[in-house]
Design a protein around this motif. Structure first.
Motif, PDB file in Angstrom:
ATOM      1  N   LEU A  17       0.816  -1.209   0.000  1.00  0.00           N
ATOM      2  CA  LEU A  17       0.000   0.000   0.000  1.00  0.00           C
ATOM      3  C   LEU A  17       0.852   1.263   0.000  1.00  0.00           C
ATOM      4  CD1 LEU A  17      -2.906   1.195   0.235  1.00  0.00           C
ATOM      5  CD2 LEU A  17      -2.606   1.125   2.716  1.00  0.00           C
ATOM      6  N   THR A  18       1.972   1.227   0.733  1.00  0.00           N
ATOM      7  CA  THR A  18       2.824   2.419   0.804  1.00  0.00           C
ATOM      8  C   THR A  18       3.437   2.779  -0.542  1.00  0.00           C
ATOM      9  OG1 THR A  18       4.746   1.082   1.433  1.00  0.00           O
ATOM     10  CG2 THR A  18       3.420   2.001   3.215  1.00  0.00           C
ATOM     11  N   THR A  19       3.687   1.754  -1.367  1.00  0.00           N
ATOM     12  CA  THR A  19       4.281   2.008  -2.685  1.00  0.00           C
ATOM     13  C   THR A  19       3.212   2.326  -3.719  1.00  0.00           C
ATOM     14  OG1 THR A  19       6.086   0.490  -2.158  1.00  0.00           O
ATOM     15  CG2 THR A  19       5.793   1.073  -4.475  1.00  0.00           C
ATOM     16  N   VAL A  20       2.255   1.416  -3.867  1.00  0.00           N
ATOM     17  CA  VAL A  20       1.134   1.593  -4.796  1.00  0.00           C
ATOM     18  C   VAL A  20      -0.156   1.333  -4.027  1.00  0.00           C
ATOM     19  CG1 VAL A  20       0.059   0.796  -6.928  1.00  0.00           C
ATOM     20  CG2 VAL A  20       2.551   0.777  -6.730  1.00  0.00           C
ATOM     21  N   PRO A  21      -1.058   2.275  -3.949  1.00  0.00           N
ATOM     22  CA  PRO A  21      -1.106   3.516  -4.741  1.00  0.00           C
ATOM     23  C   PRO A  21      -0.693   4.787  -4.002  1.00  0.00           C
ATOM     24  CG  PRO A  21      -3.266   3.083  -3.866  1.00  0.00           C
ATOM     25  CD  PRO A  21      -2.355   2.000  -3.308  1.00  0.00           C
ATOM     26  N   ILE A  22      -0.209   4.708  -2.728  1.00  0.00           N
ATOM     27  CA  ILE A  22       0.053   5.938  -1.992  1.00  0.00           C
ATOM     28  C   ILE A  22       1.238   6.712  -2.574  1.00  0.00           C
ATOM     29  CG2 ILE A  22       0.513   6.965   0.249  1.00  0.00           C
ATOM     30  CD1 ILE A  22      -2.159   5.674   0.172  1.00  0.00           C
ATOM     31  N   ALA A  23       2.430   6.072  -2.625  1.00  0.00           N
ATOM     32  CA  ALA A  23       3.619   6.770  -3.145  1.00  0.00           C
ATOM     33  C   ALA A  23       3.431   7.134  -4.605  1.00  0.00           C
ATOM     34  CB  ALA A  23       4.855   5.906  -2.949  1.00  0.00           C
ATOM     35  N   ILE A  24       3.002   6.151  -5.385  1.00  0.00           N
ATOM     36  CA  ILE A  24       2.729   6.362  -6.804  1.00  0.00           C
ATOM     37  C   ILE A  24       1.427   5.642  -7.144  1.00  0.00           C
ATOM     38  CG2 ILE A  24       4.214   4.412  -7.457  1.00  0.00           C
ATOM     39  CD1 ILE A  24       4.891   5.930 -10.037  1.00  0.00           C
ATOM     40  N   PRO A  25       0.403   6.288  -7.650  1.00  0.00           N
ATOM     41  CA  PRO A  25       0.432   7.640  -8.232  1.00  0.00           C
ATOM     42  C   PRO A  25      -0.123   8.749  -7.345  1.00  0.00           C
ATOM     43  CG  PRO A  25      -1.533   6.516  -8.962  1.00  0.00           C
ATOM     44  CD  PRO A  25      -0.834   5.566  -8.012  1.00  0.00           C
ATOM     45  N   MET A  26      -0.401   8.490  -6.047  1.00  0.00           N
ATOM     46  CA  MET A  26      -1.045   9.517  -5.235  1.00  0.00           C
ATOM     47  C   MET A  26      -0.120  10.697  -4.906  1.00  0.00           C
ATOM     48  SD  MET A  26      -4.174   8.806  -4.843  1.00  0.00           S
ATOM     49  CE  MET A  26      -5.316   7.434  -5.065  1.00  0.00           C
ATOM     50  N   ILE A  27       1.142  10.408  -4.538  1.00  0.00           N
ATOM     51  CA  ILE A  27       2.094  11.491  -4.238  1.00  0.00           C
ATOM     52  C   ILE A  27       2.946  11.794  -5.462  1.00  0.00           C
ATOM     53  CG2 ILE A  27       3.984  12.257  -2.758  1.00  0.00           C
ATOM     54  CD1 ILE A  27       2.917  10.414  -0.574  1.00  0.00           C
ATOM     55  N   ALA A  28       3.725  10.819  -5.886  1.00  0.00           N
ATOM     56  CA  ALA A  28       4.495  10.968  -7.130  1.00  0.00           C
ATOM     57  C   ALA A  28       3.600  10.527  -8.277  1.00  0.00           C
ATOM     58  CB  ALA A  28       5.774  10.130  -7.067  1.00  0.00           C
ATOM     59  N   GLY A  29       2.648  11.363  -8.576  1.00  0.00           N
ATOM     60  CA  GLY A  29       1.654  11.028  -9.594  1.00  0.00           C
ATOM     61  C   GLY A  29       1.989  11.619 -10.947  1.00  0.00           C
ATOM     62  N   PRO A  30       1.053  11.537 -11.873  1.00  0.00           N
ATOM     63  CA  PRO A  30       1.280  12.046 -13.230  1.00  0.00           C
ATOM     64  C   PRO A  30       1.732  13.496 -13.271  1.00  0.00           C
ATOM     65  CG  PRO A  30      -0.758  10.788 -13.114  1.00  0.00           C
ATOM     66  CD  PRO A  30      -0.288  10.941 -11.712  1.00  0.00           C
TER      67      PRO A  30
END
Length: 202
Positions: free
Chosen positions: A108-121
């Motif tokens: 969860l910390t990597t996908v989707p929180i880190a990417i794409p939620m924080i480091a998103g498009p």
């Protein structure tokens, strides 16, 4: 390097990182995860997002052009569409993130929180394109400051979220932020199309 340029870059990145959206996401997870787990999610996802953005800042253009043979405008249009979809999800459905009950905390910390939620498009596109406008040093400083501010907001999400829920601000705020995110995504699509048209005239 001027203070005005640094502030402009920080403000732009903060708008794209969108700490308010992350507060809403962490708040939505508090029924399932403990405060200690939410703290872990916030810190780990922020570190992961920082590494991703720094990678794209230094190697993004090379990766797109020479490894995948993808032009920047194609990336902007695709990322804009993804961002617009995420925004419309918040606007129309009232949530940004729906977590599968079987998902692991580390995943969860990597996908989707880190990417794409924080480091998103939007933020990845900014990491690739901002060095041309602001310079690499200013962009790195702005990324780190924006992520620190975002992390602080995520760590305080429980208090902020409880306040929003108590006074019935949560649902309207999700939909307002959803509208803003969708609008940013649409603007990215237009910017990508504009860049594509300019490439045809060169």
């Amino acid at each position: 390097m001027t203070v005005k340029m640094i502030l402009a870059c920080i403000v732009a990145l903060l708008a794209l990182v969108n700490p308010v959206q992350k507060v809403l996401i962490v708040t939505s997870l508090q029924e399932r995860f403990s405060p200690k787990e939410l703290r872990y999610i916030s810190i780990k996802s922020s570190i992961t997002a920082a590494l991703i953005l720094v990678f794209f800042l230094f190697l993004g253009e090379v990766t797109f052009s020479y490894v995948f043979h993808v032009e920047l405008y194609s990336f902007q249009i695709t990322c804009g569409a993804v961002l617009m979809y995420n925004g419309l999800s918040g606007l129309l459905k009232g949530f940004f993130l729906k977590v599968d009950e079987h998902i692991k905390l580390a995943d969860l910390t990597t996908v989707p929180i880190a990417i794409p939620m924080i480091a998103g498009p939007a933020t990845i596109t900014a990491a690739v394109t901002f060095p041309v406008q602001y310079g690499r040093e200013i962009t790195i400083i702005a990324i780190l400051i924006a992520l620190v501010v975002n992390l602080f907001c995520m760590l305080q999400a429980r208090r902020i979220g409880n306040f929003l829920i108590k006074y019935n601000f949560m649902n309207p705020l999700i939909r307002i932020i959803g509208l803003i995110v969708a609008t940013i995504g649409l603007q990215m699509i237009f910017d990508g199309i504009t860049l594509f048209i300019k490439s045809l005239t060169v």
